[in-house]
Design an enzyme around this catalytic site. Sequence first.
Site, PDB file in Angstrom:
ATOM      1  N   ASP A  32      58.921   6.463  32.788  1.00 52.89           N
ATOM      2  CA  ASP A  32      60.202   6.083  33.348  1.00 52.89           C
ATOM      3  C   ASP A  32      60.453   4.697  33.523  1.00 52.89           C
ATOM      4  OD1 ASP A  32      62.778   6.211  35.133  1.00 52.89           O
ATOM      5  OD2 ASP A  32      61.960   8.256  35.193  1.00 52.89           O
ATOM      6  N   GLY A  37      66.004   7.108  37.751  1.00 56.25           N
ATOM      7  CA  GLY A  37      65.286   7.569  38.396  1.00 56.25           C
ATOM      8  C   GLY A  37      64.930   6.821  39.563  1.00 56.25           C
ATOM      9  N   LYS A  93      70.836   5.238  23.424  1.00 54.78           N
ATOM     10  CA  LYS A  93      69.719   4.896  22.822  1.00 54.78           C
ATOM     11  C   LYS A  93      68.551   5.477  23.088  1.00 54.78           C
ATOM     12  CE  LYS A  93      70.302  -0.092  22.497  1.00 54.78           C
ATOM     13  NZ  LYS A  93      70.071  -1.543  22.969  1.00 54.78           N
ATOM     14  N   ALA A 116      65.009  18.380  26.649  1.00 55.52           N
ATOM     15  CA  ALA A 116      65.873  18.595  27.665  1.00 55.52           C
ATOM     16  C   ALA A 116      67.458  18.368  27.042  1.00 55.52           C
ATOM     17  CB  ALA A 116      65.810  17.856  28.886  1.00 55.52           C
ATOM     18  N   TYR A 147      77.117  10.789  26.269  1.00 54.93           N
ATOM     19  CA  TYR A 147      76.313  11.757  26.385  1.00 54.93           C
ATOM     20  C   TYR A 147      76.327  13.096  25.673  1.00 54.93           C
ATOM     21  CZ  TYR A 147      73.677  14.988  30.111  1.00 54.93           C
ATOM     22  OH  TYR A 147      72.706  15.675  30.442  1.00 54.93           O
ATOM     23  N   LYS A 151      73.178  13.982  23.116  1.00 54.70           N
ATOM     24  CA  LYS A 151      72.302  15.228  23.199  1.00 54.70           C
ATOM     25  C   LYS A 151      72.405  15.899  21.908  1.00 54.70           C
ATOM     26  CE  LYS A 151      70.659  14.836  27.619  1.00 54.70           C
ATOM     27  NZ  LYS A 151      69.218  15.003  27.715  1.00 54.70           N
TER      28      LYS A 151
END
Length: 313
Positions: A32, A37, A93, A116, A147, A151
């Site tokens: 991470d 996070g 990215k 995911a 987004y 994905k």
Amino acid sequence: MKQVLISGAAGFIGSHLCDKFLEEGFYVVGLDNFITGSPKNIEHLLERKKFEFIKHDITLPIKFHSKKIDLVLHFACPASPVDYLKFPLETMKVNSIGTLNMLEIAKKYNSKYIFASTSEVYGDPTVHPQTESYLGNVNPVGPRSVYDESKRFSEAISMSYFREYGLDTRIIRIFNTYGPRMKANDGRVVPNFITQALNMDNITVYGNGNQTRSFCYISDLIDGIFKITSADNLKGEIMNLGNPEEYNILDLAKIIIEKTSSKSQIIFKALPEDDPKQRCPEITKIKKLTKWQPETSLKEGIDLTIDYFKNHI
């Protein structure tokens, strides 16, 4: 001992995955860069002998000296509208260069690779509930495209590695998930409403509140992900993962006001651009392939999440 590599390990879902795989006896390597996070999500793991954390941006190259990596779980990505609109280029990215880098690691070690993905790949759906065969209704140049389109690209390149190299690729389309370790300022509806209710602020509902979502509690999601990683004969499969119980947003706000005994008032604001009107997973496929199904009711999960936020805001 089996070894798993988890990107996004300090995120909401990623940190719970670290817990789960440690419980199952795996050696866990977490990656991470803390862009969204939190170090607090994994601080309880840092002294564990079977846990290794590497602060790293996965859009940059990384080499491992392990003899084997059994599983690669690519969960790194800003996931809330607040985060991916704040970090649009970073989001694109991590879902392009970052995905490629994680696929290359899986290819090198001949690992199972779990990506995911998200229900956002369906956009503002014209099919309800959404099945895995539905191709979506996505605005490729709208603000949310950083987004959902990235994905979709990650799904495409993951399937290319499956077809070109025979990599054991498995794609999970995650529907709205909630629970402990979500950020209070996450921007998603459950933490927004709980935080506003506990602070006695007005609860902000966008649009008329009749848009629907399906909410999956984090422990159910983690159980589903683990079953997907463990099951045989899922190579190249794409699966929805979420709770098919559907609620409109206004009802959710009322449930949270009641459970927090809040004096908050509901106010309405304009609906954001490209915000989907309905979102509900068809989960027949995953139930058939893994015997998974969600077990936590919304009211039970909301109670647990409220308890968490009472101590974290």
